[in-house]
Design a protein around this motif. Structure first.
Motif, PDB file in Angstrom:
ATOM      1  N   PHE A 157      14.297  17.635  20.168  1.00 20.06           N
ATOM      2  CA  PHE A 157      14.509  18.840  19.357  1.00 20.06           C
ATOM      3  C   PHE A 157      15.514  18.555  18.249  1.00 20.06           C
ATOM      4  CE2 PHE A 157      13.192  20.488  23.523  1.00 20.06           C
ATOM      5  CZ  PHE A 157      12.116  21.255  23.131  1.00 20.06           C
ATOM      6  N   PRO A 158      15.351  19.201  17.104  1.00 17.10           N
ATOM      7  CA  PRO A 158      16.297  18.973  16.013  1.00 17.10           C
ATOM      8  C   PRO A 158      17.680  19.542  16.368  1.00 17.10           C
ATOM      9  CG  PRO A 158      14.760  20.737  15.448  1.00 17.10           C
ATOM     10  CD  PRO A 158      14.293  20.165  16.755  1.00 17.10           C
ATOM     11  N   PRO A 159      18.741  19.012  15.741  1.00 14.86           N
ATOM     12  CA  PRO A 159      20.082  19.538  15.986  1.00 14.86           C
ATOM     13  C   PRO A 159      20.113  21.039  15.664  1.00 14.86           C
ATOM     14  CG  PRO A 159      20.136  17.685  14.450  1.00 14.86           C
ATOM     15  CD  PRO A 159      18.711  17.965  14.730  1.00 14.86           C
ATOM     16  N   PHE A 160      20.876  21.768  16.413  1.00 17.61           N
ATOM     17  CA  PHE A 160      21.056  23.216  16.224  1.00 17.61           C
ATOM     18  C   PHE A 160      19.803  24.028  16.559  1.00 17.61           C
ATOM     19  CE2 PHE A 160      23.871  21.075  13.156  1.00 17.61           C
ATOM     20  CZ  PHE A 160      25.069  21.338  13.792  1.00 17.61           C
ATOM     21  N   ALA A 161      18.862  23.429  17.300  1.00 15.01           N
ATOM     22  CA  ALA A 161      17.692  24.206  17.726  1.00 15.01           C
ATOM     23  C   ALA A 161      18.143  25.305  18.682  1.00 15.01           C
ATOM     24  CB  ALA A 161      16.673  23.300  18.416  1.00 15.01           C
TER      25      ALA A 161
END
Ligand SMILES: *Cc1c(COP(=O)(O)O)cnc(C)c1O
Length: 281
Positions: A254-258
């Motif tokens: 998952f991308p950062p800050f998801a």
């Protein structure tokens, strides 16, 4: 460290018997049961969450229910089937080889002949009405802040319902709990627009050997999750969902800050198939 936030939508708490996504699927089917016949027929195995949910809902609505159960009649009914029978569901056992034909027009015609006017719900409560019912899941709370909606995939009806109702910028991530299922390859996937389809993805490799298989590593994870968070999960669906998401987060999928929303789709009664004490909840 960029943070990933994980929230859980506890559909397991909706109703003690009509649990999780089955509540939403039945919402889609129920208005279609003809008043005149007042009979619903459906399918399931000895531990089916859908079968017991249907039996309970039929009991409360004062309609007849018939359950077509996979396998020969056992000497002793499972707790799930016993409860379904106690709600008044008529149980008909059919051989596994015949059960494989549960969606065949010939079997459905035979059932319609024996139960005139009965409404037939497919195994698992899916089909377009069940999918539309599951679209109601995301309307129960304000979901705007989530970037990813994650759920377990059996027949894929819930996954498709979530994909239909997610916001255009949200991803829907499905975790298949059995080998070789692709919810985007089933005929009902045609309900999705091309944009909804591109935002719907599955993470495979978390079936733990197949449907209802639950090796020790999964049971240990479920016990640990309960100790850490107080959230009980089931061995067939949600245990695998939570395991997969934790693993995917650890591997930076998952991308950062998801902002993830995990759908706890219920099903805890299925844990009664385990020896007492296997789970710490
Ligand atoms: C039935 C069920 C599912 C699977 O839903 P599908 O729509 O068949 O993919 C997931 N979780 C739980 C707890 C269930 O009972």
């Amino acid at each position: 460290m960029p943070e990933i936030v994980v929230d859980v939508l506890r559909l397991d708490l909706i109703h003690p018997v009509i649990s999780g996504n089955k509540w939403f699927k039945l919402q889609g089917h129920w208005p279609r049961i003809p008043q005149a016949s007042g009979t619903v027929i459906t399918f399931g195995g000895a531990w089916s969450n859908h079968l017991i949910a249907t039996a309970c809902a039929a009991h409360h609505s004062g309609i007849r229910s018939v359950g077509i159960v996979r396998g020969e009649a056992p000497r002793e009914l499972s707790p799930t089937l016993r409860a379904a029978r106690d709600y008044g569901m008529r149980l008909e056992f059919i051989r596994r080889s015949d059960y494989a034909a549960r969606n065949d027009p010939a079997l459905l015609a035979e059932l319609s002949a024996r139960y005139p006017g009965a409404y037939i719900i497919p195994e698992g409560g899916g089909g377009p009405p069940g999918i539309q019912g599951c679209a109601g899941i995301l309307r129960t709370i304000d979901c705007t802040r989530y970037t990813h909606i994650c759920c377990a995939v059996g027949t894929g009806a819930m996954f498709l319902g979530l994909a239909l109702s997610a916001r255009p910028e949200q991803y829907v991530i499905g975790i298949p709990v059995l080998k070789g299922v692709d919810p985007l390859a089933v005929p009902d996937a045609c309900l999705l627009s091309p944009a909804q389809r591109t935002r719907s993805q599955t993470l495979s490799g978390y079936h733990f050997g197949g449907y209802a298989r639950h090796p020790a590593v999964l049971l240990e994870f479920m016990n640990g999750l309960y100790r850490d968070t107080g959230i009980p999960t089931d061995i067939v669906y949600t245990g695998k969902l939570f395991f997969a998401i934790r693993d995917a987060v650890a591997h930076n999928i998952f991308p950062p800050f998801a902002n993830l929303l995990l759908i706890h789709s219920g099903g805890l009664q299925g844990n009664r198939s385990l020896a007492p004490g296997t789970l710490q909840f």
